[in-house]
Write an enzyme that holds these catalytic residues in place. Structure first.
Site, mmCIF file in Angstrom:
data_model
loop_
_atom_site.group_PDB
_atom_site.id
_atom_site.type_symbol
_atom_site.label_atom_id
_atom_site.label_comp_id
_atom_site.label_asym_id
_atom_site.label_seq_id
_atom_site.Cartn_x
_atom_site.Cartn_y
_atom_site.Cartn_z
ATOM 1 N N LYS A 92 6.813 -5.584 -33.962
ATOM 2 C CA LYS A 92 5.657 -6.632 -33.765
ATOM 3 C C LYS A 92 5.639 -6.952 -32.292
ATOM 4 O O LYS A 92 4.278 -7.080 -31.816
ATOM 5 C CB LYS A 92 5.985 -8.011 -34.481
ATOM 6 C CG LYS A 92 5.569 -7.963 -36.110
ATOM 7 C CD LYS A 92 5.611 -9.380 -36.505
ATOM 8 C CE LYS A 92 5.042 -9.211 -38.054
ATOM 9 N NZ LYS A 92 5.987 -8.581 -39.068
ATOM 10 N N GLU A 114 -1.049 -17.489 -35.704
ATOM 11 C CA GLU A 114 -0.830 -18.181 -37.073
ATOM 12 C C GLU A 114 0.631 -17.377 -37.401
ATOM 13 O O GLU A 114 1.050 -16.143 -37.059
ATOM 14 C CB GLU A 114 -1.838 -17.967 -37.964
ATOM 15 C CG GLU A 114 -1.833 -16.562 -38.738
ATOM 16 C CD GLU A 114 -2.176 -15.732 -37.697
ATOM 17 O OE1 GLU A 114 -2.754 -15.560 -36.655
ATOM 18 O OE2 GLU A 114 -1.785 -14.399 -38.271
ATOM 19 N N SER A 381 10.748 -0.090 -39.555
ATOM 20 C CA SER A 381 10.012 -1.165 -38.667
ATOM 21 C C SER A 381 10.572 -2.268 -38.100
ATOM 22 O O SER A 381 10.273 -2.829 -37.126
ATOM 23 C CB SER A 381 8.880 -1.735 -39.593
ATOM 24 O OG SER A 381 9.412 -2.427 -40.824
HETATM 25 C C1 LIG Z 1 5.784 -8.361 -40.236
HETATM 26 C C2 LIG Z 1 6.556 -6.907 -40.683
HETATM 27 C C3 LIG Z 1 6.149 -5.810 -41.367
HETATM 28 C C4 LIG Z 1 4.779 -5.954 -41.877
HETATM 29 O O1 LIG Z 1 3.823 -5.746 -40.995
HETATM 30 P P1 LIG Z 1 2.750 -4.719 -40.846
HETATM 31 O O2 LIG Z 1 1.560 -5.293 -40.054
HETATM 32 O O3 LIG Z 1 2.231 -4.260 -42.123
HETATM 33 O O4 LIG Z 1 3.449 -3.753 -40.021
HETATM 34 C C5 LIG Z 1 6.900 -4.863 -41.630
HETATM 35 N N1 LIG Z 1 8.202 -4.705 -41.239
HETATM 36 C C6 LIG Z 1 8.659 -5.934 -40.420
HETATM 37 C C7 LIG Z 1 10.020 -5.569 -40.076
HETATM 38 C C8 LIG Z 1 7.923 -6.710 -40.144
HETATM 39 O O5 LIG Z 1 8.344 -7.798 -39.290
#
Ligand SMILES: *Cc1c(COP(=O)(O)O)cnc(C)c1O
Length: 399
Positions: A92, A114, A381
């Protein structure tokens, strides 16, 4: 895939996207679109962006061959793109750095955001501190109760967390409130959206910032194995980490898989998988896309074990990539994600975010059926430290 061009000048990806907001917001979005179009063409802007990603976020994040997990599953080689190693522990921050730099360029000294589970709020509070900006984060009153550690993190970072008491007291209401505040103070305020969704130009802008993931991966995989993976997989909430990985691969011969949150199953009401469950097109949060709704157009409640995937819509570019069949969308249920979570902990010494565990679950299911010479690249992610209380509770353990 030679002529992929999106969005069009009106912010549409095929029939998805666009700008569906109150008249009062149009000037703010126009100003933003103009400023971003300008920044996008300025090499100095990208130089500063990549400098911050290198020195503040710690990029490039490595690609990592999960050899023990691959051997255990007994099929394709699984590689991970390690977004979990970024400062703040997820992808993020790539986006919040980009938007904060744009805010600075536009002369705005306040940022607002938000947040649902608090991850985007923390990423925004982080960059606001980094750039010396005032930061206000809107959060549903119920979410504030549920996410106390993230609320405290935001406060430590100097942000003002504003509880929203209206409606369902969750993300949707926080987003409405943030929009209202933006209209009222657009002269000095920048609204940082946390995923590749919202009215144009946000989906394109967030995609461009997150493309650092796929651009790095392409170079790194070429250097590591002399070619690109056969498959690239990412989880999809709003879709920012997924589009960041996929976009640079669209013109390549790589199978792309987006994994939605299947919750208790896409045939039950308890999931957050608009595309996999066959949801119709609708409008929410300023854009048009596939959206979980009832026959009267009321947005449906969602469920996922991972807060970050718990969203009834999906970014417009994903809906388009589904329509043109360039990306395959599927879902992983809570149970499959939790099993993948355990496997990565035990075989690789990496605690993944529950969101990322959905992408891993695809690899856990499909790698064994693939050839040993094939390669699956999974976007990890984020890290799972934030999720250990959830996992403990599901295992019946009191922390
Ligand atoms: C917020 C988040 C997501 C989901 O958000 P996307 O916009 O779909 O990437 C995925 N993985 C993690 C670790 C997150 O914090």
């Amino acid at each position: 895939m030679t002529a992929y061009q999106a969005p069009d000048p009106k912010g549409f990806f095929g029939e998805h996207g666009g700008v569906y907001v109150a008249e009062t917001l149009i000037p703010a979005l126009r100003e933003l679109a103009q400023a971003y179009a300008d920044a996008k063409q300025d090499p100095e802007f990208w130089k500063t962006f990549h400098h911050d990603l290198a020195h503040y976020v710690g990029r490039p994040s490595p690609v990592y061959h999960a050899e023990r997990l691959s051997a255990h599953l007994g099929g394709a080689q699984i590689w991970l793109k390690r977004e979990d190693l970024n400062h703040t522990g997820a992808h993020k921050v790539n986006n919040t750095i980009g938007q904060a730099l744009l805010a600075k360029r536009m002369g705005k000294r306040r940022v607002i955001a938000e947040t649902g589970a608090g991850q985007h709020g923390v990423a925004t509070a982080t960059v606001a501190a980094r750039f010396g900006m005032e930061c206000h984060v809107y959060m549903g009153a119920d979410d504030i109760q549920r996410q106390a550690p993230n609320v405290f993190r935001m406060k430590l970072l100097g942000a003002n967390v504003i509880g929203v008491d209206s409606g369902s007291r969750t993300l949707k209401d926080a987003m409405n409130e943030a929009m209202r505040e933006w209209v009222a103070r657009v002269d000095d305020t920048f609204y940082i959206i946390g995923t590749a969704a919202g009215p144009a130009p946000y989906p394109e802008m967030v995609r461009d910032f997150q493309c650092v993931i796929g651009n790095e991966a392409k170079e790194q995989m070429q250097a590591a194995i002399g070619r690109q993976p056969d498959v690239a997989v990412a989880c999809v909430g709003g879709g920012s980490n997924a589009i960041g990985l996929f976009y640079p691969y669209l013109a390549e011969n790589v199978r792309l898989i987006g994994v939605e949150a299947g919750g208790r199953g896409v045939s039950t009401p308890d999931h957050a998988a608009p595309i996999t469950s066959g949801a119709p097109v609708g409008v929410l949060h300023g854009f048009r896309s596939y959206l979980m709704q009832d026959t009267h157009g009321q947005v449906l409640g969602t469920h996922s074990v991972s807060a970050g995937l718990d969203y009834p819509g999906i970014g417009p570019e994903h809906s388009h990539l589904h329509d043109i069949r360039r990306v395959e969308y599927t879902a992983a249920n809570d149970d499959a994600a939790l099993e993948a979570f355990d496997l990565l902990c035990r075989y690789e010494g990496i605690i993944p975010a529950l969101e990322s565990s959905h992408a891993l679950a695809w690899a856990v299911e499909h790698a064994p059926k693939m050839d040993k010479n094939q390669v699956v690249l999974v976007n990890l992610s984020g890290r799972g430290d934030k999720d250990i209380n959830t996992v403990a509770k599901l295992k019946g353990i009191d922390l």
